[in-house]
Design an enzyme around this catalytic site. Sequence first.
Site, PDB file in Angstrom:
ATOM      1  N   LYS A 157      45.562 -13.555  -8.495  1.00 37.98           N
ATOM      2  CA  LYS A 157      45.186 -12.695  -9.667  1.00 37.98           C
ATOM      3  C   LYS A 157      44.391 -11.475  -9.278  1.00 37.98           C
ATOM      4  O   LYS A 157      43.171 -11.351  -9.314  1.00 37.98           O
ATOM      5  CB  LYS A 157      44.120 -13.644 -10.311  1.00 37.98           C
ATOM      6  CG  LYS A 157      44.186 -12.905 -12.018  1.00 37.98           C
ATOM      7  CD  LYS A 157      45.244 -12.870 -12.794  1.00 37.98           C
ATOM      8  CE  LYS A 157      44.927 -12.473 -13.939  1.00 37.98           C
ATOM      9  NZ  LYS A 157      46.354 -12.328 -14.983  1.00 37.98           N
ATOM     10  N   SER A 358      50.966 -12.412 -17.313  1.00 34.50           N
ATOM     11  CA  SER A 358      49.510 -12.765 -17.826  1.00 34.50           C
ATOM     12  C   SER A 358      49.652 -13.263 -19.463  1.00 34.50           C
ATOM     13  O   SER A 358      50.576 -14.161 -19.527  1.00 34.50           O
ATOM     14  CB  SER A 358      48.522 -11.754 -17.569  1.00 34.50           C
ATOM     15  OG  SER A 358      47.400 -12.491 -17.413  1.00 34.50           O
TER      16      SER A 358
END
Length: 557
Positions: A157, A358
Site C-alpha cells: 500500500k 483500492s
Amino acid sequence: MASLTNRNPPMLLELDFTQPMIEVEPDEPIGKLRTRGKPRLRAIIRMLHEAGEDPRVVGLVAKVGGAKLGLAIAQEIRTAVQRFAGSGKPTVAWAETLGEASNGTLPYFLATGFSEIWLQPSGELGLIGVSAETTFLRGALDKLGVEPQLDQRFEYKNAADRIMRTEFSEAHREAMDRLQESAWETIVDGIAGARGLTVEQVRALADQAPLSATRGIDSGLIDRVGYRDEVYADVRRRVGGDVRLLFGSRWSPKVPAAKRLTSVVTERNSGVVALVNGYGAIVTGRSRRSFDGPQMGSDNIAAAIRAARGDDRVRAVVFRVDSPGGSYVASDTVWREVSLTRDAGKPVVVSMGTVAGSGGYFIACPANVIVAQPTTLTGSIGVFGGKMIVTGLMNKVGLSSDSVSRGARSRLYSTRVGFTDDQRAQLSELLDAVYADFTGKVAEGRGMTQEAVHAIAKGRVWTGADAANNGLVDVLGGLRDAVAIARERANLPKDAPLRPAVHVPLIAKVRSPKSSDDPRAVSTATSIDGWGDLAGVAASLGLPSTGPLMMPGTRIT
C-alpha cells in the site's frame, strides 16, 4: 474538392487523437457548455465498431500523437480500429511526430491498430518504452518540520510510502516494476503482431529509439513518409477521389424512418441495460468537480444503482468504474447497492477504465462479472491512515498554539499533537478492521477464501492482465464487451438498448425532489470531504484528498 454533381458522395471518416476526448457526458449545464464540440469517446468507439459495415463509408484516416491517452483507453480504441479495418476498407494513421522530445510509445501503439502508418519527414518515432516515476515527500517534510504519523495495510500500500519514505521500499519497487513489465509486454506483443515483427525485434528497436522517419521505414515500423496533404491525397486516390470528409464522432448509421419508428415503439416495451458511470475519486455525498478532477459521490452512484434496480425495464446493469479509490465509507455505500442489485437477480457487469484500484475495486468486487483492459490498473486492496504533525513547521515560522479540551481522545485528529501509544493502537485496530472488511468482501464477491485474497492483496496494484490471472478480473475487454455480457446474462437480444440508469431532463431539474429516491435529490456540489475537516490539510501535505482507500498516483507513460 467534392464534386458538385454528386450531392451525397461517399464518406471518408477522420479522427484526431491529438485532442482530448470526453469519456463521460457531463450532467450539469456548465460542463456541457465547456465540452461542446469536443469528440466523445463512446461515439468514436461505436463508430469504429459499426461504420465499417456502412456502404456510405469508404475509409478512415486519423491523426495521432500529442494527446495523453491512458494506456487502457488507447488499447480500447486500438481494438475498435482493428474491428473497422476488418471490413477491408483502408485505415490510415498519420503523425507529424510521434514523440518530439517526449515519449511517443502510446500514440505509436495506437497507430499500429491501423493498416498503414505515415510519418512526416521531420518527425521522430519515440518508441522508447514505458516508465513510472514516483516523487517522495519525506525529505521535504523533514526540512519543513512536518512529521508524518501514518500506518498502512500492507507493505504494497505504497500511497503512504510517498510520504513516509525517501525511496522505493522493496515491495514498492517490486510492484511498480511488474506494472511496467506487464504493460510493456502488452505493447510489444501488439506492435509485433501488427507490424509482422518478432517481439525481440521490437524490443531491440525500442532500445535504439527515438528513430528518424527514414529509420522507421527501414525497420518496418512505419509504412510511408509524407505530409498531411500527401496522406489525404493518397487516401482519396485509393477510395475514388470524390469523397467528403466527416469527423468520425459525427457519423451515425442510416436507419430508415419506418424502422426508427418501429424501434421507438419496441423499446418502450422491451428490456434495457442500464449504464451507471463512476468516474473519479470516491467521496461521500454528491458527485462534484474539484481541483483534482471529477469525484463520484456515493449519493449519486447509489441513487443511480437503486433506480436501475427498481426499474422493471432494466434487466441488467453495466457499471463503468474509472477511479483510484477514496473514502472507505463512501465505497461501502456503493458496495451495498451493487450487492443488493446482484442479489435481486439483475446481473451487474463492471467495466473498468484506466484505473479501478483500492476503493475503485471495493465498489466493483460484488459484481457478477468484472471486465478490464489488459493494461487497466486495478487491485490495490489495502488501506492506510494517520495524520501529519505540523508543530515543527509552526515553530519554524513563529506560530504557536494552545488548547483546552474535554474527552481523552478529543484531539485524536489534531495535526498539532502526535498520537499517544493508546491512540496508535486504536489506529492500528481500525486499519486491521477496514482491511479485514475489504478482503472479506472481495473474497465473497470473487468466490475466494479470505486467505487467498490476502495473498494477492496487501495493497498491491496489478495490471488487468495480471489481475485476470490471479482471479480479480473475469474478462479482458472494453465497455462494449461488458455490455454484450450484460445482455447475454439477462437473456436480452444482442441489440437491446443501453440507457443511462438515471436521466433528469433539464426542465425537471428546477423542480423540488419529492423524496430521497427522486433523482433530483442529488445534484452537483463543489466541496471536498474525503478526510472530513482535515481535507485541506491532507491536500496541502500531499495526502490524497479523498480518503484512505486510495491507490498511489501510478500512471504508465
